[in-house]
Design a protein around this motif. Structure first.
Motif, short mmCIF file in Angstrom:
data_model
loop_
_atom_site.label_atom_id
_atom_site.label_comp_id
_atom_site.label_asym_id
_atom_site.label_seq_id
_atom_site.Cartn_x
_atom_site.Cartn_y
_atom_site.Cartn_z
N UNK A 7 32.14 36.51 40.21
CA UNK A 7 30.91 36.32 39.45
C UNK A 7 29.68 36.27 40.35
N UNK A 8 29.88 36.45 41.67
CA UNK A 8 28.73 36.57 42.58
C UNK A 8 28.53 38.04 42.94
N UNK A 9 29.50 38.63 43.60
CA UNK A 9 29.46 40.06 43.91
C UNK A 9 30.91 40.52 43.90
N UNK A 10 31.32 41.09 42.80
CA UNK A 10 32.74 41.37 42.60
C UNK A 10 33.28 42.35 43.65
N UNK A 11 34.25 41.90 44.47
CA UNK A 11 34.82 42.79 45.49
C UNK A 11 35.50 44.03 44.91
N UNK A 12 35.72 44.05 43.60
CA UNK A 12 36.30 45.25 42.97
C UNK A 12 35.34 46.43 43.03
N UNK A 13 34.06 46.14 43.20
CA UNK A 13 33.05 47.21 43.26
C UNK A 13 32.90 47.65 44.71
N UNK A 14 32.97 48.94 44.94
CA UNK A 14 32.80 49.44 46.31
C UNK A 14 31.32 49.79 46.47
N UNK A 16 32.91 56.12 39.91
CA UNK A 16 32.23 56.02 38.61
C UNK A 16 32.33 54.60 38.05
N UNK A 17 33.45 53.93 38.27
CA UNK A 17 33.57 52.54 37.78
C UNK A 17 32.62 51.61 38.54
N UNK A 18 32.55 51.79 39.87
CA UNK A 18 31.63 50.97 40.67
C UNK A 18 30.19 51.21 40.21
#
Ligand code: PXG
Length: 301
Positions: free
Chosen positions: A147-154, A57-59
């Motif tokens: 700030x390009x593609x945050x690795x925190x997002x799966x 849900x966060x991603x």
């Protein structure tokens, strides 16, 4: 149970594997526009399901994708799909994509997100890898900046990781270490990284640009409970080469020892004692033996 008998959840329906299809106009396929989770079933229980749902849900929120089910409904769908497949040891892949749109990349053209849940037998590294440990290499391709593609997002956009994997294949290693633009060690292609130095565990902090792995979080907690110090601090390749022990963590791999990097032997060149002790502890915990694996959901009926 053979592959042909698998039941796959697609948008509220359980269908046979051979019937499981999505549109070629799905932006998950056309653009990698979507999010996913990989989850394990141990001993008839879905391990850390709520932590995985929360991360999904966060991603999704971060890419402004509305999951078309409530968290409770999605949790129920996962449990139902695991039960329908009759597996008590399994791997779950949950995908929510932007859905079918047109050939332009505008997500506003996609009316309905696609929700998929696949449950399969697990395929992990062979046992020899856990006994021997694996060789790592640092690769040229960098982990993208937050700030390009945050690795925190799966997200479904895993080309950065795939490029790193290709690099690893060419170097002849089964897993790699990726650095960020500043040269700090971040993570592997689908695993987080830990080293052990002087009895203390060190793992890169989330702000260097990593996926905050659920296995990583469990290992940190188990290590602290066993009395080990755990430091989330910046790691260089020099630190990796000179570590006493090293290992990777991830849903699929669990904990896997690393015994060299870029041809430099790590420690004794064999899985270290702290790695071995923690791996045993992790497996016991994941299987809910001797401890209550909090946040695991029972699917065995
Ligand atoms: N970093 C990245 C980039 C990942 O994709 C992890 C770390 C570890 O996170 P967890 O929450 O799993 O401890 C991942 C996880 C696969 C597979 O089939 C990959 C992942 C998860 C499950 C399966 O290779 N990625």
């Amino acid at each position: 149970m053979g592959a042909d008998t698998h039941k796959i959840y697609i948008n509220g329906q359980l269908v046979d594997r051979s019937e499981a299809r999505v549109s070629v106009f799905d932006h998950g396929f056309l653009y990698g526009d979507g999010v996913f989770e990989g989850i394990r079933v141990y001993n008839g229980r879905v391990f850390k399901l709520d932590a995985h749902l929360a991360r999904l849900f966060r991603s999704a929120k971060a890419i402004l994708l509305t999951v078309p089910l409530s968290l409770e409904a999605l949790r129920a769908a996962v449990v139902e799909t695991v039960r329908a497949n009759g597996l008590t040891e399994a791997y779950i892949r949950m995908v929510v994509s932007r859905g079918a749109g047109d050939l332009g990349l505008d997500p506003l053209r996609c009316s309905q997100p696609t929700v998929i849940i696949i449950v399969q037998e697990i395929s992990i590294y062979p046992p020899e890898v856990y006994e021997r440990g694996l060789d790592l290499a640092s690769v040229v391709v960098r982990r993208p900046a937050a700030d390009a593609l945050n690795p925190a997002m799966k997200t479904l956009n895993y080309l950065n990781n795939i490029l790193a994997k290709i690099d690893g294949n060419q170097r002849g290693v089964p897993e790699v270490l990726m650095l960020n633009r500043e040269g700090w060690v971040t993570e592997g292609t689908a695993d987080n990284f830990f080293l052990v130095k002087d009895g203390v565990l060190v793992t890169p902090p989330t702000y260097v640009g990593i996926l905050n792995g659920i296995t990583r979080q469990v290992v940190i907690e188990l290590a602290r409970n066993l009395g080990y110090g755990v430091s989330e601090s910046n790691v260089t390749l020099f630190d990796v080469y000179n570590a006493d022990e090293a290992f990777l963590t991830g849903t699929a791999a669990e904990m896997v020892p690393a015994i060299s990097c870029d041809g430099r032997t790590i420690g004794t060149g064999r899985p270290g004692p702290i790695t071995r002790r923690l791996t045993k502890r992790f497996r016991t915990y994941a299987r809910g033996e001797g401890v209550v694996a909090l946040d695991s959901i029972t699917v065995r009926t």
